[in-house]
Design an enzyme around this catalytic site. Structure first.
Site, PDB file in Angstrom:
ATOM      1  N   ASP A  93     -21.438   2.183  23.802  1.00 21.05           N
ATOM      2  CA  ASP A  93     -21.105   1.259  24.865  1.00 21.05           C
ATOM      3  C   ASP A  93     -20.001   1.929  25.688  1.00 21.05           C
ATOM      4  O   ASP A  93     -19.146   2.615  25.142  1.00 21.05           O
ATOM      5  CB  ASP A  93     -20.614  -0.037  24.228  1.00 21.05           C
ATOM      6  CG  ASP A  93     -20.756  -1.194  25.177  1.00 21.05           C
ATOM      7  OD1 ASP A  93     -21.067  -0.953  26.346  1.00 21.05           O
ATOM      8  OD2 ASP A  93     -20.552  -2.333  24.738  1.00 21.05           O
ATOM      9  N   ASP A 265     -28.579  -5.148  20.742  1.00 25.89           N
ATOM     10  CA  ASP A 265     -27.466  -4.924  19.824  1.00 25.89           C
ATOM     11  C   ASP A 265     -26.692  -6.215  19.752  1.00 25.89           C
ATOM     12  O   ASP A 265     -26.645  -6.964  20.744  1.00 25.89           O
ATOM     13  CB  ASP A 265     -26.541  -3.815  20.342  1.00 25.89           C
ATOM     14  CG  ASP A 265     -25.580  -4.343  21.396  1.00 25.89           C
ATOM     15  OD1 ASP A 265     -24.429  -4.670  21.049  1.00 25.89           O
ATOM     16  OD2 ASP A 265     -25.988  -4.450  22.582  1.00 25.89           O
ATOM     17  N   CYS A 303     -37.205 -12.485   0.339  1.00 25.37           N
ATOM     18  CA  CYS A 303     -36.516 -11.303   0.852  1.00 25.37           C
ATOM     19  C   CYS A 303     -36.498 -10.192  -0.200  1.00 25.37           C
ATOM     20  O   CYS A 303     -36.349 -10.453  -1.391  1.00 25.37           O
ATOM     21  CB  CYS A 303     -35.086 -11.684   1.246  1.00 25.37           C
ATOM     22  SG  CYS A 303     -34.098 -10.287   1.818  1.00 25.37           S
ATOM     23  N   CYS A 305     -34.330  -7.511  -0.120  1.00 27.14           N
ATOM     24  CA  CYS A 305     -33.104  -6.713  -0.035  1.00 27.14           C
ATOM     25  C   CYS A 305     -32.424  -6.635  -1.404  1.00 27.14           C
ATOM     26  O   CYS A 305     -32.721  -7.419  -2.304  1.00 27.14           O
ATOM     27  CB  CYS A 305     -32.143  -7.281   1.005  1.00 27.14           C
ATOM     28  SG  CYS A 305     -31.153  -8.677   0.440  1.00 27.14           S
ATOM     29  N   CYS A 308     -30.791  -9.938  -2.578  1.00 24.78           N
ATOM     30  CA  CYS A 308     -31.710 -10.957  -3.091  1.00 24.78           C
ATOM     31  C   CYS A 308     -32.380 -10.524  -4.393  1.00 24.78           C
ATOM     32  O   CYS A 308     -32.729 -11.364  -5.218  1.00 24.78           O
ATOM     33  CB  CYS A 308     -32.749 -11.313  -2.035  1.00 24.78           C
ATOM     34  SG  CYS A 308     -32.021 -12.275  -0.680  1.00 24.78           S
ATOM     35  N   HIS A 334     -27.662  -8.153   3.234  1.00 26.02           N
ATOM     36  CA  HIS A 334     -28.771  -9.091   3.391  1.00 26.02           C
ATOM     37  C   HIS A 334     -29.072  -9.377   4.866  1.00 26.02           C
ATOM     38  O   HIS A 334     -30.225  -9.313   5.299  1.00 26.02           O
ATOM     39  CB  HIS A 334     -28.486 -10.405   2.661  1.00 26.02           C
ATOM     40  CG  HIS A 334     -29.497 -11.450   3.011  1.00 26.02           C
ATOM     41  ND1 HIS A 334     -30.743 -11.495   2.435  1.00 26.02           N
ATOM     42  CD2 HIS A 334     -29.484 -12.423   3.959  1.00 26.02           C
ATOM     43  CE1 HIS A 334     -31.450 -12.463   2.992  1.00 26.02           C
ATOM     44  NE2 HIS A 334     -30.711 -13.043   3.925  1.00 26.02           N
TER      45      HIS A 334
END
Lengths: 376, 376
Positions: A93, A265, A303, A305, A308, A334
């Site tokens: 940015d 973003d 999920c 991940c 999880c 997560h």
């Protein structure tokens, strides 16, 4: 000539589209979510973990990194990629938005902006030349032009004057563009259609590798934001990536993908994670809720991940209430995984021509989500 | 009969010794360092990372976990191992020391201690029966007796009275010992040799799986601490593990291993990490030091941890100064890795009969360390 980037639209579904953005450091599948690494770190995560969840590009911040540790320090140790141990693309940015949103005092001149550092109150100056020099020192794969962001609401007269600056600065940035670095222009113009048109035309005339829309999510009503998303989306060149800056609320993302945007973003997944608000297949939930006290189930049974797979809601609630660092780690892991999966599934939907079903399904989930207020 | 534990001394070098402590959930090589996981998490680390660095046993805290989230909640979700996803042995501190050091108000009775929670000021009671019930609910592999810790200095008369309580409570704990759980006694007696003897004899009479020395590092001069380490080390039974509680300063560890101690726990590596004080092969350094501003070298070129393999001093300094969560992660990873390596090398030295050289070398390093004060 050094290869910079190549963008190819793969499939379209209405105005929504999937694409491939090839860069020297890696391929980015669009629509893409770019996690925010403000201070040369995506908060709470290692670069290895970012790769595990499939992040293909991350953001860095010109404003923050020029103040701490200083871009010349980053240059001297081999650039931002080496500094933070991330070898995939980085978009930086330009600092325009941060100068607008973070600094206490701002004095805008024709050449740039004098501002007071949010860190120590010291005075600094960034203009298009400085922003380009900083992004060169950082070694960004994609640099952004330095723009003047207007508040909302703003008078047409002031927005026009500001847009003049933004376009002049965009031209300066283009003239200073480094070989091997992509440069995106930023569309401004507040909520005025005529100014947004003028901005897009001005940027196209200069010519950029990609086009971003800025100046949204600065206080305007959602209807205004969505109208501007649709309006700018329809006018941006179709053969370049279209980047909607700083917007990551899923409802907004769905509207923007429908309007043909390719890149996003936002700090929402990471910041919400640290505040205990977690994204799941039934919507956002607050991990603080008392009902999770002895809940041995995973946060989201759908999920995959590591959070999880390995930890219970009871444990996540406990870590959050005791303010443990591991809470911020597991929650961030997560939420970012959720976002990467959401974008992956969204790309699949566009590819298979089922984006409107995908959008409807998720809008339903979000509207009926259990909510994030703390239970008793 | 359920297998609980088996301790075998492998090699001795003077009074220093290496050993194997076999438990149902895993083998512990001694002298062992046990990282502290107060709130069911070793601060900033995942259990997977704890395994990567070779941790064979960690600590949990009866006091903290009984207050938050509550031991009955942990029992209801399958015990502490499952709660925190750690399948290797856990030793739980009984709460005696935390009641002494953390609670604002303490009222000691024959049956236990009334105390005010450091979390919310609510009143609680823990005695030997409660401590054993909590440690049973947590599912600790090694439980500790509930003891009465005295401040320093303390009158002989009071220390004697306190020791009477500690021994009576130790007996109660032994009577309530659960099948399948090891139980260690705790030696008290302040800096009084006669009381330390009395304490050890009393505990041996009751009989425990291991013997811990408590009541040190509570404000006494180092000479007094080291004298008590040598004195108690020489009197503790040789066929059981000897655990020096809460002490992890490397100088003290070296003295204690020389005196025959086998087990250690301490927050020094983890707490120092969060404060930016990092252990290296040339001693402790503060990552804040200005000289590291643009230092692209690893924190410790002789270290094989993921922090040293992937990141520069310049980056670690930046993360620390911007208070990033990743700073606490990378620093903690490094310091714990350093401790685990230090203990591994110390075991090798004892095995090969070179412990006194090892001790001299490290005392030299520590005495000449660059220091931890911030440079300018």
């Amino acid at each position: 000539m050094i290869f910079v980037m190549e963008f190819k639209v793969l499939k379209t579904d209405g105005s929504a589209r999937t694409g491939l953005l090839r860069m020297a450091r890696g391929i980015i599948h669009t629509p893409a979510f770019m996690p925010v690494g403000t201070n040369a770190t995506v908060k709470a995560m290692t670069p290895e973990e970012m790769k595990e969840i499939g992040a293909e590009i991350i953001l860095g911040n010109t404003y923050h990194l020029s103040l701490r540790p200083g871009h010349e320090i980053i240059r001297s140790v081999g650039g931002l990629h080496r500094f933070m141990n991330w070898d995939r693309p980085i978009l930086t940015d330009s600092g325009g938005f941060q100068v607008y949103s973070l600094s206490a005092l701002r004095d805008i001149e024709a050449e740039g902006v004098h501002f007071k550092s949010h860190v120590d109150g010291s005075m600094h100056f960034i203009g298009p030349a400085e922003a380009m020099a900083i992004q060169d020192a950082l070694g960004a794969d994609v640099a952004m032009v330095f723009d003047d962001c207007t508040p909302y609401p703003v008078a047409h007269e002031y927005a026009l004057e500001s847009l003049g600056r933004t376009l002049a600065w965009a031209r300066t940035c283009k003239n200073l563009k480094k070989e091997g670095q992509a440069l995106f222009g930023i569309v401004q113009g507040s909520a005025y259609r005529d100014l947004r048109i003028m901005s897009i035309e001005g940027l196209r005339e200069i010519g950029f590798d990609g086009y971003a829309v800025g100046g949204l999510s600065v206080g305007e009503p959602k209807e205004v934001m969505h109208e501007m998303i649709r309006f700018t989306g329809s006018l941006l060149p179709g053969d370049s990536p279209r980047y909607l800056m700083g917007i990551g609320d899923l409802m907004d993302v769905l509207a923007a993908v429908e309007a043909g945007f390719d890149m996003f973003d936002c700090v929402i997944p990471t910041r919400n994670a640290r505040n205990g608000t977690l994204f799941t297949s039934i919507g956002r939930i607050s991990i603080k809720r008392t009902e999770f006290k002895a809940d041995e189930g995973p946060l989201d049974p759908n999920c995959g991940c590591t959070t999880c797979k390995n930890y219970s809601r009871a444990y996540l609630r406990h870590l959050f209430l005791t303010r443990e660092i591991l809470s911020m780690r597991l929650n961030t892991m997560h939420n970012l995984y959720f976002y990467m999966e959401f974008f992956r599934k969204m790309r699949d939907a566009v590819s298979s021509g089922t984006f409107s079903e995908f959008r409807k399904k998720w809008e339903g989930v979000i509207r009926s989500e259990p909510g994030t207020e703390e239970g008793t």
